[in-house]
Design a protein around this motif. Structure first.
Motif: not given
Length: 63
Positions: A3, A10, A27, A30-31, A33-34, A36-38, A40-41
């Motif tokens: 992370c 990111l 990619r 983040t696919a 890990c929620v 890290c995905r959040r 990034g958003i």
């Protein structure tokens, strides 16, 4: 990729193009890990809001 590495990338992608290897690793991470995905958003949203403010797209009715 962990992370800490993902959040660093990111952030860095806002200032420089990432290599193909970095993009793929990010990619994949983040696919899965929620968190890290959040993150990034949120980074994208902050960038868009900042650009809008700089460009005078402030929707504040008091101005």
């Amino acid at each position: 990729m962990n992370c800490k590495q993902a959040t660093r990338l990111l952030s860095e992608q806002m200032e420089r193009p990432l290599s193909a290897k970095e993009i793929i690793a990010l990619r994949v991470h983040t696919a899965m890990c929620v968190g890290c995905r959040r993150f990034g958003i949120q980074m994208k949203d902050l960038r868009d809001i900042s650009k809008g403010y700089v460009n005078g797209e402030n929707n504040n009715p008091e101005k």
